[in-house]
Design an enzyme around this catalytic site. Structure first.
Site, PDB file in Angstrom:
ATOM      1  N   CYS A   2       0.854  -1.190   0.000  1.00  0.00           N
ATOM      2  CA  CYS A   2       0.000   0.000   0.000  1.00  0.00           C
ATOM      3  C   CYS A   2       0.886   1.234   0.000  1.00  0.00           C
ATOM      4  O   CYS A   2       2.103   1.155   0.093  1.00  0.00           O
ATOM      5  CB  CYS A   2      -0.863  -0.022   1.250  1.00  0.00           C
ATOM      6  SG  CYS A   2      -1.695  -1.597   1.489  1.00  0.00           S
ATOM      7  N   ARG A  27       1.508   2.195  -5.968  1.00  0.00           N
ATOM      8  CA  ARG A  27       1.832   1.154  -4.993  1.00  0.00           C
ATOM      9  C   ARG A  27       0.630   0.274  -4.672  1.00  0.00           C
ATOM     10  O   ARG A  27       0.782  -0.777  -4.053  1.00  0.00           O
ATOM     11  CB  ARG A  27       2.342   1.781  -3.690  1.00  0.00           C
ATOM     12  CG  ARG A  27       3.559   2.681  -3.858  1.00  0.00           C
ATOM     13  CD  ARG A  27       3.926   3.278  -2.524  1.00  0.00           C
ATOM     14  NE  ARG A  27       4.348   2.243  -1.629  1.00  0.00           N
ATOM     15  CZ  ARG A  27       5.625   1.815  -1.550  1.00  0.00           C
ATOM     16  NH1 ARG A  27       6.539   2.362  -2.317  1.00  0.00           N
ATOM     17  NH2 ARG A  27       5.961   0.832  -0.738  1.00  0.00           N
ATOM     18  N   TRP A  75      -3.465  -1.973  -1.396  1.00  0.00           N
ATOM     19  CA  TRP A  75      -3.362  -3.186  -2.221  1.00  0.00           C
ATOM     20  C   TRP A  75      -3.717  -4.316  -1.259  1.00  0.00           C
ATOM     21  O   TRP A  75      -2.953  -4.668  -0.382  1.00  0.00           O
ATOM     22  CB  TRP A  75      -1.936  -3.377  -2.743  1.00  0.00           C
ATOM     23  CG  TRP A  75      -1.852  -4.431  -3.789  1.00  0.00           C
ATOM     24  CD1 TRP A  75      -1.963  -4.272  -5.144  1.00  0.00           C
ATOM     25  CD2 TRP A  75      -1.639  -5.847  -3.603  1.00  0.00           C
ATOM     26  NE1 TRP A  75      -1.842  -5.479  -5.792  1.00  0.00           N
ATOM     27  CE2 TRP A  75      -1.645  -6.465  -4.879  1.00  0.00           C
ATOM     28  CE3 TRP A  75      -1.438  -6.652  -2.480  1.00  0.00           C
ATOM     29  CZ2 TRP A  75      -1.468  -7.844  -5.050  1.00  0.00           C
ATOM     30  CZ3 TRP A  75      -1.269  -8.022  -2.646  1.00  0.00           C
ATOM     31  CH2 TRP A  75      -1.282  -8.595  -3.924  1.00  0.00           C
ATOM     32  N   ASN A 101       1.010  -0.245   5.973  1.00  0.00           N
ATOM     33  CA  ASN A 101       1.478  -0.964   4.778  1.00  0.00           C
ATOM     34  C   ASN A 101       2.307  -2.145   5.278  1.00  0.00           C
ATOM     35  O   ASN A 101       3.280  -1.962   6.002  1.00  0.00           O
ATOM     36  CB  ASN A 101       2.351  -0.060   3.901  1.00  0.00           C
ATOM     37  CG  ASN A 101       3.032  -0.877   2.798  1.00  0.00           C
ATOM     38  OD1 ASN A 101       2.498  -1.884   2.334  1.00  0.00           O
ATOM     39  ND2 ASN A 101       4.235  -0.469   2.421  1.00  0.00           N
ATOM     40  N   GLY A 102       1.903  -3.355   4.926  1.00  0.00           N
ATOM     41  CA  GLY A 102       2.636  -4.537   5.386  1.00  0.00           C
ATOM     42  C   GLY A 102       1.673  -5.653   5.753  1.00  0.00           C
ATOM     43  O   GLY A 102       0.484  -5.593   5.416  1.00  0.00           O
ATOM     44  N   GLU A 519      10.770 -11.630 -20.776  1.00  0.00           N
ATOM     45  CA  GLU A 519      10.389 -10.263 -20.381  1.00  0.00           C
ATOM     46  C   GLU A 519       9.250  -9.732 -21.258  1.00  0.00           C
ATOM     47  O   GLU A 519       8.297  -9.127 -20.773  1.00  0.00           O
ATOM     48  CB  GLU A 519      11.602  -9.329 -20.453  1.00  0.00           C
ATOM     49  CG  GLU A 519      11.349  -7.874 -20.162  1.00  0.00           C
ATOM     50  CD  GLU A 519      10.723  -7.571 -18.812  1.00  0.00           C
ATOM     51  OE1 GLU A 519      10.244  -6.440 -18.629  1.00  0.00           O
ATOM     52  OE2 GLU A 519      10.656  -8.483 -17.951  1.00  0.00           O
ATOM     53  N   LYS A 523       5.585  -8.471 -19.920  1.00  0.00           N
ATOM     54  CA  LYS A 523       5.028  -7.145 -20.215  1.00  0.00           C
ATOM     55  C   LYS A 523       3.600  -7.278 -20.757  1.00  0.00           C
ATOM     56  O   LYS A 523       2.678  -6.594 -20.331  1.00  0.00           O
ATOM     57  CB  LYS A 523       5.906  -6.377 -21.227  1.00  0.00           C
ATOM     58  CG  LYS A 523       7.236  -5.918 -20.647  1.00  0.00           C
ATOM     59  CD  LYS A 523       7.163  -4.723 -19.762  1.00  0.00           C
ATOM     60  CE  LYS A 523       7.104  -5.029 -18.270  1.00  0.00           C
ATOM     61  NZ  LYS A 523       8.205  -5.641 -17.610  1.00  0.00           N
ATOM     62  N   GLU A 526       1.143  -8.507 -17.937  1.00  0.00           N
ATOM     63  CA  GLU A 526       0.806  -7.622 -16.812  1.00  0.00           C
ATOM     64  C   GLU A 526       0.006  -6.396 -17.223  1.00  0.00           C
ATOM     65  O   GLU A 526      -0.729  -5.843 -16.400  1.00  0.00           O
ATOM     66  CB  GLU A 526       2.055  -7.245 -16.022  1.00  0.00           C
ATOM     67  CG  GLU A 526       3.119  -6.497 -16.715  1.00  0.00           C
ATOM     68  CD  GLU A 526       4.288  -6.223 -15.760  1.00  0.00           C
ATOM     69  OE1 GLU A 526       4.061  -5.996 -14.563  1.00  0.00           O
ATOM     70  OE2 GLU A 526       5.440  -6.245 -16.239  1.00  0.00           O
ATOM     71  N   HIS A 542       9.600 -29.664 -27.338  1.00  0.00           N
ATOM     72  CA  HIS A 542       9.379 -30.535 -26.171  1.00  0.00           C
ATOM     73  C   HIS A 542       8.005 -30.299 -25.544  1.00  0.00           C
ATOM     74  O   HIS A 542       7.789 -30.589 -24.371  1.00  0.00           O
ATOM     75  CB  HIS A 542      10.506 -30.318 -25.154  1.00  0.00           C
ATOM     76  CG  HIS A 542      11.856 -30.501 -25.768  1.00  0.00           C
ATOM     77  ND1 HIS A 542      12.373 -31.730 -26.119  1.00  0.00           N
ATOM     78  CD2 HIS A 542      12.776 -29.573 -26.170  1.00  0.00           C
ATOM     79  CE1 HIS A 542      13.567 -31.563 -26.681  1.00  0.00           C
ATOM     80  NE2 HIS A 542      13.830 -30.278 -26.723  1.00  0.00           N
ATOM     81  N   LYS A 641       3.463  -1.505  -7.889  1.00  0.00           N
ATOM     82  CA  LYS A 641       4.828  -1.272  -8.374  1.00  0.00           C
ATOM     83  C   LYS A 641       5.882  -1.911  -7.490  1.00  0.00           C
ATOM     84  O   LYS A 641       6.911  -2.404  -7.966  1.00  0.00           O
ATOM     85  CB  LYS A 641       5.071   0.237  -8.469  1.00  0.00           C
ATOM     86  CG  LYS A 641       6.421   0.619  -9.003  1.00  0.00           C
ATOM     87  CD  LYS A 641       6.564   0.219 -10.445  1.00  0.00           C
ATOM     88  CE  LYS A 641       7.912   0.487 -11.050  1.00  0.00           C
ATOM     89  NZ  LYS A 641       8.090  -0.094 -12.363  1.00  0.00           N
TER      90      LYS A 641
END
Ligand code: AGP
Length: 646
Positions: A2, A27, A75, A101-102, A519, A523, A526, A542, A641
């Site tokens: 958060c 965040r 969040w 936050n946590g 990567e 991208k 997300e 395979h 983030k």
């Protein structure tokens, strides 16, 4: 993960808090809230589901007066995003309010104990347990809020950055931190606190980075009628009379005191912020992500400034120079990171093993920290983190540090937790990265790690001087070459439209470009919510080749280097099964251009540097597909983030 923000001072707190929440929204953005103590001594708490803008709309007709306040953008970890679980949370008597936050890991045990004492709970959050515990401690131990917070936090297991208001003490703001980041900003007769410096830079460049298990108490003393505050009466006056740390100070002067949760006095270290406000603006771009993609020629130049000296054909990395022996004697290098940073680590493995001939292991921090890994004293552990606050990576290096390994971190946020607990490191200097999808930080991480690999290789003599010089000179040309790739933005935007139908994508690459494929897939996942997998191209046979059909777009990263011919055969295998191929090739490529459906050219460069060019079209492709699909590119759903909880 958060975002928390707090203010105490002469100004009206509400507008400062709301602006701060907008700065911290990357965040976490599933609900938000604010608590204010107004001049009538009322503690008002307002909360709303959704973005900060929803909270502003909700507060439009509310009493938002007050020179002290705290605010939060969430969040969700415990309890779904709604107005009950949103922060701030009141204590039982509604005398206290908290933001957090946590994650409090032992909240259930603490909650059960408090329920036995008759405390009731409105939300499903771990945070509400904390404020109830503070009130319980205050009432039963007859102590002031700061002491109650200290005593209560001694019972808490978990991570927290918190701020607490007490209606009976409208001149005092209490905060504390363990694991989650907390910064205090010192202004003229006012104080700010926040999860990072972005809400503070507008008001002051003087900050204190709060360490683990530290409790901050900020008390503003007042004498009636001065400095624009209305005269104070009754309880307020009596409360202010009570001395803080044995001293009384005139209005405008605040007393900031830092102790540990065991009440050991700490002397704060004030740092000067290097951040500028303009860096936090979109600068005319529709999204921070597109701005940050287009910033890469400049950010890589900044990252290499004072380190890559093309004229003297030399790379000087102070973190390496100061700790040369640790690298030269390293039996093994362990790279630990998460997400995009992990992909940069994978590219570093190729470079360090090729140039320095030291075995490299690339670890997901979340697995590494719990896997009981074998770590030796002569191991070097490289931690990669844009934010410098990722909980799993922080814990991974604390584990490695406890085993005597040397910790070298690559980080983008000056003063963040990870660089502060590392033995040495290298900042990437790309400025704040606001878009949740990492772009400019990734290319700067690759440059930093490549510079490190070249320094070790040259020093060890495992890299020929000629090859070293060619790469150093080529590093100097990379920013201009990225400019050329960015020149194809419009073309990429055009054909991105033809892929918005896709439910799945496959990304393929070999060697240095296998991590680029990973990567590119990340991208797309997300920000466009399209499922995508990155694979080493040879792995197709395979299993994944079973997925190939006309509906399956396949992005193949195929610059003319290393195993190019092998990649060409992989493309032919896909085309033989009617797959639609988007190929990233070297300018002037004739072979792949004939068989692929779409081709994006990148300039030729050294093999180890190709990821810096081949990733750009993948960033743009994901961006444009997400924009056409109407996704919230800068704040994708369910993401944040900086992942400060595990
Ligand atoms: C990347 O676009 C994501 N934001 C995410 O995977 C990120 O790379 C990961 O959370 C690691 O973050 P860090 O670099 O700040 O540690």
């Amino acid at each position: 993960m958060c975002g928390i923000v707090g203010y105490i001072g002469k100004r009206n707190a509400y507008p400062i808090l709301i602006k701060g929440l907008h700065r911290l929204e990357y965040r976490g953005y599933d609900s938000a809230g604010v608590a204010l103590i107004n001049q009538d001594g009322q503690l008002n708490v307002y909360k709303a589901k959704g973005k900060v803008a929803e909270l502003e709309a909700f507060c439009a007709d509310k009493d938002t007066r007050g020179n002290i306040g705290i605010a939060h953008t969430r969040w969700a970890t415990h309890g779904e995003p709604n107005t009950v679980n949103a922060h701030p949370h009141y204590s039982e008597s509604e005398r206290l309010a908290i933001i957090h936050n946590g994650i409090i890991e032992n909240y259930a045990v603490l909650k059960a104990g408090l329920q036995q004492e008759g405390y009731t709970f409105k939300s499903e959050t771990d945070t509400e347990v904390l404020v109830q515990l503070f009130e319980y401690t205050q009432v039963n131990r007859h102590v002031d809020l700061k002491t109650a917070v200290q005593l209560a936090l001694q019972q808490v297991i978990g991570a927290y950055a918190i701020a607490v208001l007490d209606k009976d003490h409208p001149d005092t703001l209490i905060a504390a931190r363990k694991g989650s980041p907390l910064v205090v900003g010192i202004g003229e007769g006012e104080y700010f606190l926040a999860s990072d410096a972005t809400p503070i830079v507008e008001y002051t460049d003087q900050v204190i980075y709060i360490e683990d298990e530290e409790v901050v108490s900020i008390c503003m003393h007042a004498t009636s009628g001065s400095a624009g505050l209305p005269p104070l009466r009754g309880e307020e006056l009596r409360s202010i009379e009570r001395p803080v740390d044995g001293r009384r100070t005139p209005l405008g002067e605040g007393v900031l005191n830092i102790t540990t949760i065991n009440n050991v006095e700490k002397t704060p270290e004030i740092k000067r912020l290097e951040l500028s406000l303009s860096q936090l603006e979109k600068g005319g771009y529709p999204h921070f992500m597109l701005k940050e993609i287009f910033e890469q020629p400049r950010t890589l130049t900044d990252s290499m400034r004072g380190r890559v000296n093309v004229r003297q054909d030399n790379i000087a990395l102070s973190g390496f120079i100061d700790n040369k022996e640790r690298f030269l004697n390293a039996k093994r290098i362990i790279i630990t990171a998460c997400g995009t940073s992990w992909h940069a680590g994978l590219i570093a493995m190729y470079a360090i093993e090729e140039f320095a001939q030291i075995p490299v292991e690339v670890e997901y921090s979340s697995e590494f920290r719990y896997r009981k890994p074998v770590i030796n004293k002569d191991d070097v552990v490289i931690a990669i983190s844009q934010s410098g606050e990722t909980a799993d990576t922080l814990a991974a290096i604390q584990l490695a540090k406890s085993k005597g390994a040397f910790i070298f971190s690559i980080c983008n946020v000056v003063g963040a937790s990870i660089p502060r607990v590392s033995d040495s490191g290298c900042y990437t200097h790309v400025g704040p990265e606001i878009g949740v999808a990492s772009t400019k930080a990734f290319t700067a991480q690759v440059v930093a790690l490549t510079m490190l690999a070249l320094c070790i290789g040259r020093e060890k003599g495992t890299l020929s001087e000629e090859h070293y010089l060619n790469i150093v000179r080529e590093l100097g040309r990379i920013p201009e070459k990225i400019e050329r790739v960015l020149g194809q933005n419009k073309r990429i935007a055009d054909f991105a439209k033809t892929f918005t139908y896709a439910q799945n994508f496959i990304y393929l690459g070999r060697g240095y470009n296998f991590p680029v494929a990973m990567e590119g897939a990340l991208k797309l996942k997300e920000i466009s919510y399209i499922h995508a997998e990155g694979y080493p191209a040879a792995e197709m046979k395979h299993g994944p080749i079973a997925l190939i059909s006309q509906e399956m777009p396949v992005v193949v990263v195929a610059p003319r280097c290393g195993t190019y011919e092998k990649v060409v055969s992989n493309i032919q295998e896909i085309k033989a099964r009617k797959g639609r191929v988007i190929a990233i090739v070297t300018e002037g490529d004739e072979l792949v251009s004939k068989i692929a459906d779409y081709v994006i050219e990148v300039p030729e460069t050294e093999e180890c540097l190709t990821p810096l060019l081949t990733v750009i079209p993948l960033q743009l492709l994901a961006y444009h597909i997400a924009v056409v699909k109407g996704c919230d590119v800068d704040q994708p759903r369910n993401l944040a983030k900086s992942v400060t909880v595990e």
